[in-house]
Design an enzyme around this catalytic site. Sequence first.
Site, PDB file in Angstrom:
ATOM      1  N   LYS A  42      -7.154   0.205  17.521  1.00  0.00           N
ATOM      2  CA  LYS A  42      -6.190   0.293  18.605  1.00  0.00           C
ATOM      3  C   LYS A  42      -4.914   1.009  18.179  1.00  0.00           C
ATOM      4  O   LYS A  42      -4.104   1.408  18.995  1.00  0.00           O
ATOM      5  CB  LYS A  42      -5.828  -1.120  19.092  1.00  0.00           C
ATOM      6  CG  LYS A  42      -7.013  -1.934  19.533  1.00  0.00           C
ATOM      7  CD  LYS A  42      -6.552  -3.377  19.851  1.00  0.00           C
ATOM      8  CE  LYS A  42      -7.679  -4.317  19.506  1.00  0.00           C
ATOM      9  NZ  LYS A  42      -7.234  -5.692  19.335  1.00  0.00           N
ATOM     10  N   GLY A  43      -4.739   1.112  16.864  1.00  0.00           N
ATOM     11  CA  GLY A  43      -3.451   1.565  16.327  1.00  0.00           C
ATOM     12  C   GLY A  43      -2.957   2.915  16.811  1.00  0.00           C
ATOM     13  O   GLY A  43      -1.754   3.136  16.933  1.00  0.00           O
ATOM     14  N   GLU A  98      -5.390   9.297  14.081  1.00  0.00           N
ATOM     15  CA  GLU A  98      -5.186   8.011  13.407  1.00  0.00           C
ATOM     16  C   GLU A  98      -3.716   7.609  13.442  1.00  0.00           C
ATOM     17  O   GLU A  98      -2.840   8.478  13.466  1.00  0.00           O
ATOM     18  CB  GLU A  98      -5.599   8.146  11.935  1.00  0.00           C
ATOM     19  CG  GLU A  98      -6.961   7.582  11.619  1.00  0.00           C
ATOM     20  CD  GLU A  98      -6.991   6.050  11.607  1.00  0.00           C
ATOM     21  OE1 GLU A  98      -6.144   5.407  12.252  1.00  0.00           O
ATOM     22  OE2 GLU A  98      -7.893   5.503  10.952  1.00  0.00           O
ATOM     23  N   ASP A 102      -3.913   4.737   4.962  1.00  0.00           N
ATOM     24  CA  ASP A 102      -3.424   3.788   3.971  1.00  0.00           C
ATOM     25  C   ASP A 102      -4.356   3.860   2.749  1.00  0.00           C
ATOM     26  O   ASP A 102      -4.210   4.741   1.910  1.00  0.00           O
ATOM     27  CB  ASP A 102      -3.400   2.409   4.636  1.00  0.00           C
ATOM     28  CG  ASP A 102      -2.803   1.315   3.779  1.00  0.00           C
ATOM     29  OD1 ASP A 102      -1.970   1.621   2.923  1.00  0.00           O
ATOM     30  OD2 ASP A 102      -3.172   0.143   3.977  1.00  0.00           O
ATOM     31  N   LYS A 130       0.521   6.973   3.931  1.00  0.00           N
ATOM     32  CA  LYS A 130       1.071   6.058   2.923  1.00  0.00           C
ATOM     33  C   LYS A 130       0.366   6.353   1.599  1.00  0.00           C
ATOM     34  O   LYS A 130      -0.514   5.605   1.164  1.00  0.00           O
ATOM     35  CB  LYS A 130       0.746   4.620   3.375  1.00  0.00           C
ATOM     36  CG  LYS A 130       1.880   3.611   3.210  1.00  0.00           C
ATOM     37  CD  LYS A 130       1.342   2.207   3.329  1.00  0.00           C
ATOM     38  CE  LYS A 130       1.588   1.564   4.671  1.00  0.00           C
ATOM     39  NZ  LYS A 130       1.212   0.134   4.698  1.00  0.00           N
ATOM     40  N   PHE A 151       5.050  -2.311   4.980  1.00  0.00           N
ATOM     41  CA  PHE A 151       4.198  -2.596   6.128  1.00  0.00           C
ATOM     42  C   PHE A 151       4.998  -2.338   7.405  1.00  0.00           C
ATOM     43  O   PHE A 151       6.037  -2.931   7.633  1.00  0.00           O
ATOM     44  CB  PHE A 151       3.653  -4.027   6.097  1.00  0.00           C
ATOM     45  CG  PHE A 151       2.445  -4.161   6.956  1.00  0.00           C
ATOM     46  CD1 PHE A 151       1.195  -3.759   6.499  1.00  0.00           C
ATOM     47  CD2 PHE A 151       2.559  -4.628   8.260  1.00  0.00           C
ATOM     48  CE1 PHE A 151       0.071  -3.833   7.320  1.00  0.00           C
ATOM     49  CE2 PHE A 151       1.433  -4.709   9.082  1.00  0.00           C
ATOM     50  CZ  PHE A 151       0.194  -4.312   8.608  1.00  0.00           C
ATOM     51  N   ASP A 158       0.146  -2.685  14.428  1.00  0.00           N
ATOM     52  CA  ASP A 158       0.294  -4.133  14.590  1.00  0.00           C
ATOM     53  C   ASP A 158       0.368  -4.863  13.261  1.00  0.00           C
ATOM     54  O   ASP A 158       0.000  -4.350  12.215  1.00  0.00           O
ATOM     55  CB  ASP A 158      -0.913  -4.698  15.344  1.00  0.00           C
ATOM     56  CG  ASP A 158      -2.166  -4.766  14.452  1.00  0.00           C
ATOM     57  OD1 ASP A 158      -2.501  -3.745  13.826  1.00  0.00           O
ATOM     58  OD2 ASP A 158      -2.784  -5.842  14.354  1.00  0.00           O
TER      59      ASP A 158
HETATM   60  P1  IMP Z   1      -7.056   2.524   5.742  1.00  0.00           P
HETATM   61  O1  IMP Z   1      -6.643   1.476   4.729  1.00  0.00           O
HETATM   62  O2  IMP Z   1      -6.592   3.901   5.338  1.00  0.00           O
HETATM   63  O3  IMP Z   1      -8.519   2.447   6.025  1.00  0.00           O
HETATM   64  O4  IMP Z   1      -6.294   2.191   7.077  1.00  0.00           O
HETATM   65  C1  IMP Z   1      -6.839   1.275   7.950  1.00  0.00           C
HETATM   66  C2  IMP Z   1      -5.940   0.926   9.070  1.00  0.00           C
HETATM   67  O5  IMP Z   1      -5.048  -0.059   8.618  1.00  0.00           O
HETATM   68  C3  IMP Z   1      -5.031   1.965   9.680  1.00  0.00           C
HETATM   69  O6  IMP Z   1      -5.669   2.800  10.593  1.00  0.00           O
HETATM   70  C4  IMP Z   1      -4.040   1.050  10.385  1.00  0.00           C
HETATM   71  O7  IMP Z   1      -4.547   0.651  11.637  1.00  0.00           O
HETATM   72  C5  IMP Z   1      -3.952  -0.118   9.454  1.00  0.00           C
HETATM   73  N1  IMP Z   1      -2.713  -0.057   8.645  1.00  0.00           N
HETATM   74  C6  IMP Z   1      -2.525   0.459   7.424  1.00  0.00           C
HETATM   75  N2  IMP Z   1      -1.240   0.334   7.029  1.00  0.00           N
HETATM   76  C7  IMP Z   1      -0.597  -0.275   8.053  1.00  0.00           C
HETATM   77  C8  IMP Z   1       0.763  -0.669   8.276  1.00  0.00           C
HETATM   78  O8  IMP Z   1       1.680  -0.471   7.465  1.00  0.00           O
HETATM   79  N3  IMP Z   1       1.000  -1.284   9.460  1.00  0.00           N
HETATM   80  C9  IMP Z   1       0.039  -1.523  10.401  1.00  0.00           C
HETATM   81  N4  IMP Z   1      -1.232  -1.147  10.240  1.00  0.00           N
HETATM   82  C10 IMP Z   1      -1.552  -0.530   9.072  1.00  0.00           C
HETATM   83 MG    MG Z   2      -6.140   2.217  12.590  1.00  0.00          MG
END
Ligand code: IMP
Ligand code: MG
Length: 179
Positions: A42-43, A98, A102, A130, A151, A158
Amino acid sequence: MNKDIQSIVLTEAQIKEKVAAAAVWLDKRYEGKNPLFISVLKGSVMFFCDLVRAMETPVQMDFMTVSSYGAGSESSGMPKIVMDLAANVKDRHVVLVEDIVDSGYTLQRMKELMSGRGAASFTTVALFDKPARRKVDIKADYACFEIGDEFIVGYGLDYAQQYRNLPYVGILKREIYEK
Ligand code: IMP
Ligand code: MG
């Protein structure tokens, strides 16, 4: 400002500028290509809606819900597809939108999935990057804004399904997710 926010990372006006720049970058690349834009829910919902409206190029849109967090602030490492696309991506120019890259697990998973389904090309646009937290060697093709190991919430992002509707992006107070 919401009481759980420590400080603001991007104001509404700053978000608008970042979105406009990303739209210009995309317009240059996709004019005449009928791209399929995929929102990773949903982000990315707010970013996605603003981004496609800032573009001149006609795009098609689809949605996918991917979940990697459960209720915490650490990725599980195994992003789960909760809702898949309606569209067939075979031979399509796919643009994945996206909220934030992260660990990189989600992006890696999507890339494998789209190439497995025969997409003609695959480009990723993220509102945030990030890099300090990366677990796999992957990068968004375009990232609007780089942040440190904080964060953040708001504008779609969220913590435990809260704060998504804040119109700005802010750093969440540590006491909220460390309690
Ligand atoms: P990934 O760790 O790169 O797979 O990211 C997965 C998902 O984690 C991202 O698409 C976001 O929805 C969520 N995410 C990562 N960092 C943050 C943050 O700082 N705040 C909120 N959601 C986050
Ligand atoms: Mg996401």
